[in-house]
Design a protein around this motif. Structure first.
Motif, short mmCIF file in Angstrom:
data_model
loop_
_atom_site.label_atom_id
_atom_site.label_comp_id
_atom_site.label_asym_id
_atom_site.label_seq_id
_atom_site.Cartn_x
_atom_site.Cartn_y
_atom_site.Cartn_z
N ALA A 123 0.83 -1.21 0.00
CA ALA A 123 0.00 0.00 0.00
C ALA A 123 0.86 1.25 0.00
O ALA A 123 1.92 1.30 0.64
N GLN A 124 0.39 2.26 -0.70
CA GLN A 124 1.06 3.55 -0.73
C GLN A 124 0.61 4.39 0.45
O GLN A 124 -0.57 4.38 0.81
N LEU A 162 5.40 7.20 0.38
CA LEU A 162 6.27 6.08 0.76
C LEU A 162 5.47 4.80 0.84
O LEU A 162 4.25 4.79 0.75
N GLU A 163 6.21 3.70 1.05
CA GLU A 163 5.61 2.41 1.35
C GLU A 163 6.24 1.90 2.64
O GLU A 163 7.32 2.34 3.04
N ARG A 174 10.11 2.33 2.66
CA ARG A 174 10.65 2.01 1.34
C ARG A 174 10.09 2.99 0.31
O ARG A 174 8.99 3.52 0.45
N HIS A 175 10.90 3.22 -0.74
CA HIS A 175 10.49 4.04 -1.88
C HIS A 175 10.02 5.42 -1.41
O HIS A 175 8.96 5.92 -1.84
N ALA A 217 5.98 14.92 8.40
CA ALA A 217 5.24 14.48 7.23
C ALA A 217 5.31 12.96 7.06
O ALA A 217 4.33 12.31 6.69
N VAL A 218 6.48 12.39 7.36
CA VAL A 218 6.62 10.93 7.30
C VAL A 218 5.72 10.26 8.33
O VAL A 218 5.01 9.29 8.03
N ARG A 219 5.73 10.79 9.56
CA ARG A 219 4.88 10.20 10.60
C ARG A 219 3.41 10.28 10.22
O ARG A 219 2.64 9.35 10.46
N ARG A 220 3.01 11.38 9.61
CA ARG A 220 1.62 11.52 9.19
C ARG A 220 1.29 10.56 8.04
O ARG A 220 0.18 10.04 7.96
N ALA A 221 2.27 10.30 7.17
CA ALA A 221 2.05 9.33 6.10
C ALA A 221 1.88 7.93 6.67
O ALA A 221 0.94 7.20 6.29
#
Length: 355
Positions: free
Chosen positions: A3-4, A21-22, A29-30, A89-93
């Motif tokens: 999942a993205q 990210l994944e 990843r990615h 932003a990563v944590r929210r993703a």
């Protein structure tokens, strides 16, 4: 298929950071970072992406920022954002946070109402948002009388001079959020609430959520010629001093919600304030007022606009960013709020629960 994940974070007073990210077997990843920020040199963006690749998915924003800082080339310049903003932003993703524009916002701006009813409406509307029965809502308050509103955990006797409150006809109420005491007068303050799903602040710390939920106000004030900034933990300030204070309450019912309300000084009588609040003189020192016999009027003085126009411009700025349909409190919501106002919020047991 993996999942993205997509996350966004608007830096208060700065730029937007977007991360896609994944998550595979507990690691990132990615990872691809983007946004409207400025970054030099160009290769620094690859360094940021590489630093995040393979990071454990449960690392907090500060830990991710440390990885980025270590990987950045010497002399790299991050303009309008920070490495920690990327981490947020990563944590929210990863947490699958929602964005402001994911919702059909409602705007409520009704006639003047008594203080206890305002306290109750905040609780009722936030509960309805948590339950999924109401869309996220911006509610602008109008007061029908002077009032003192104390924080959920404040001592009543330490904060309020009862004789001063009686002299000025101020009703004393206690809200459900923490924070400090406020003195308000009809027509001289601007108060609003945001009732939002918990998902909107997912991945943010408590402190970060204050800045995140106040960012639109900074833009609205800027459109009126006021340079304002967020001052941790819960203030909005200008060169003239503090102009607003915020408070929050988290509701764990349903899917969860956050009640975030703000009181802004338009033109407050400082002498009355110090007569009603026992610590009024200390509060005034935050606003750069040397004498109590003055008015705390940063919005009136700095904008030169009538209070009603300031409110109209604030709502217009909010709608320009996120949308927002005119709405009213439903009959069912109002009935429940009136019950709470007459019971809980008007009761000596609640108001003096911390004597």
């Amino acid at each position: 298929m993996t999942a993205q994940h997509h996350g966004e974070y608007k830096v208060p007073g700065g730029k937007l950071v977007v991360v896609d990210l994944e998550v595979e077997r507990g690691v990132l990843r990615h990872v691809r970072v983007a946004g409207d920020f400025f970054l030099e040199p160009d290769e620094a963006l690859d360094a940021i992406n590489d630093a995040l690749e393979g990071a454990p998915a449960d690392v907090d924003a500060r830990g991710l920022a440390a990885r980025i800082d270590t990987a950045l080339p010497p002399g790299a310049a991050l303009i309008g954002f920070t490495s920690e903003a990327v981490g947020i932003a990563v944590r929210r993703a990863v947490a699958r946070a929602t964005d402001w524009t994911d919702f059909d916002w409602r705007v409520v701006h009704a006639e003047p109402q008594p203080p206890a009813l305002h306290m109750a409406l905040d609780e009722v509307l936030a509960t309805e948002v948590a339950a999924g029965r109401r869309e996220p809502t911006l509610r602008v308050w109008e007061w029908d009388r002077p009032a003192v509103i104390i924080g959920s955990f404040q001592s009543l006797r330490n904060e309020v001079d009862p004789e001063g409150a009686r002299r000025h006809g101020a009703t004393v109420v206690r809200r459900i959020s923490g924070g400090g005491a406020m003195y308000v007068e009809p027509g001289n303050t601007i108060t609003y609430s945001l009732c939002v799903p918990a998902s909107l602040v997912q991945g943010l710390t408590f402190a970060e959520s204050y800045a995140y939920l106040d960012d639109w106000v900074l833009t609205a004030l800027g459109d009126m010629g006021i340079t304002a900034w967020y001052k941790p933990l819960n203030d909005i300030a200008t060169e003239a001093g503090k102009i607003a204070g915020a408070a929050q309450k988290r509701l764990a019912t349903g899917a969860g919600a956050v009640l975030h309300h703000v009181t802004m000084s338009y033109d407050i009588d400082a002498e009355k304030m110090t007569d009603v609040l026992r610590i009024g003189r200390e509060k005034l020192s935050d606003k750069g007022i040397a004498s109590a016999k003055k008015r705390v009027d940063p919005l009136r003085r700095q904008t030169g606009l009538p209070r009603a126009e300031v409110i109209d411009r604030m709502i217009a700025s909010f709608r320009a960013r996120y949308g927002g349909r005119d709405d009213t409190v439903t009959d069912q919501e109002m009935t429940r709020a009136q019950e709470l106002a007459a019971g809980k919020f008007s009761s000596p047991e609640w108001t003096a629960r911390v004597p």
